[in-house]
Design a protein around this motif. Structure first.
Motif: not given
Length: 327
Positions: A261-262, A297-298, A324-325
């Motif tokens: 995963h990017i 969202e990257a 943290s999100e």
């Protein structure tokens, strides 16, 4: 004028290296590895040195007690000596990763890798500067470093570098794109060597091999690193900005879809590079595993000049908030 700890150490490294370079008729970098070894052992190990120069060396070494210096001061002084040696004899892939980039990758490793004890691989370890810089920043963690390097002078410097800083590092003198025999690691860092890999037979064993002609070494390094990482582990690569624009990019994208995963791409300030073409970014990946999910969202960031403390602080806060999100 009182010298700083880094200047004190560099002065000793430089003076003793110059003596050994002349005595052993070798390059500055080879002599630097020898002097670092001497300093670590507290004696002159080379038997062919003249008596007068052996005395000069001993006198210089006695000025330094390594235990009195911070690891980062030792690393910086050794790095300065390496940079001096590289000016003599530079090869394109032997450029050292700038300290500001090392600090940034160290910060990212600290934030993403939560284990109190973890294994960290640098498959393009060079002189060990990036690996020891990142390790020195993991204040409350125990890091077991692993480095791979094909160049015999660079790996000797990495070995001396780690010893002088009393870092726990395992080093392998090999081509990192040949089979590697290590247990899976928790994280990978690498300033990727960019270019073509000459061994087409070996490259053909990789999913990211080019359909014809030589394959991109940097693509193969990414695949080899992902294979060497535990599911859920993190990888931090310094990449060319055009990584996703090359003819081989579609293959790279589909490889990431199935294996990683990017997490983010942090574009380094253009002011750090001679030209826009040479500009680089930091790519953050997580190896796919049963419990991993791609971020909503990257994290995409254009870094300000790292000499701008307010701008950098703002970006680091944003990175911290994103982690943290999303974790």
């Amino acid at each position: 004028m009182k010298l700083s700890p880094v200047e004190q150490l560099f002065t000793v490294f430089n003076e003793t290296t110059s003596i050994l370079q002349e005595e052993l008729s070798c390059t500055y970098l080879e002599a630097l590895a020898e002097t670092g070894e001497n300093l670590f052992h507290g004696s002159v190990l080379q038997e062919e040195i003249s008596e007068i120069n052996a005395k000069r060396l001993k006198k210089s070494y006695e000025k330094i007690h390594l235990s009195a210096f911070a690891k980062e001061d030792i690393r910086k002084a050794f790095q300065l000596a390496i940079l001096k040696g590289m000016k003599e004899n530079v090869q394109p892939n032997h450029q050292m990763t700038p300290d500001s980039v090392g600090m940034l990758i160290g910060y990212l490793v600290q934030k993403f890798v939560r284990h109190p004890v973890f294994r960290l691989l640098d498959p393009a370890v060079g002189t060990g500067n990036l690996l020891t810089s990142v390790t020195n920043q993991q204040m409350d963690k125990q890091v077991e470093g692993i480095g791979m390097e094909i160049d015999d002078v660079l790996i000797k410097l990495a070995y001396v570098n780690a010893n002088l800083q009393e870092q726990s590092v395992q080093l392998f003198h090999q081509d990192s794109l040949q089979p590697i025999f290590i247990d899976p690691v928790d994280a990978v860092i690498a300033d990727l060597p960019v270019g073509y890999y000459p061994d087409d037979e070996r490259a053909a064993e990789y999913k990211l091999a080019a359909a014809e002609g030589h394959s991109y070494a940097h693509h193969l390094f990414i695949e080899q690193s992902i294979n060497a990482t535990k599911p859920g582990g993190y990888l931090f690569f310094v990449i060319p900005n055009g990584l996703f624009e090359s003819p081989e990019a579609p293959k790279l994208r589909s490889f990431f879809k199935e294996s990683a995963h990017i997490q983010g791409i942090l574009q380094l300030p253009l002011s750090m590079f001679k030209s826009e073409k040479a500009a680089k970014s930091i790519l953050i990946l997580q190896k796919a595993g049963e419990d991993t999910r791609p971020p909503k969202e990257a994290l995409l960031v254009n870094l300000p000049a790292l000499s701008n403390p307010a701008g950098t602080e703002k970006i680091l806060t944003r990175i911290s908030q994103w982690i943290s999100e999303n974790k």
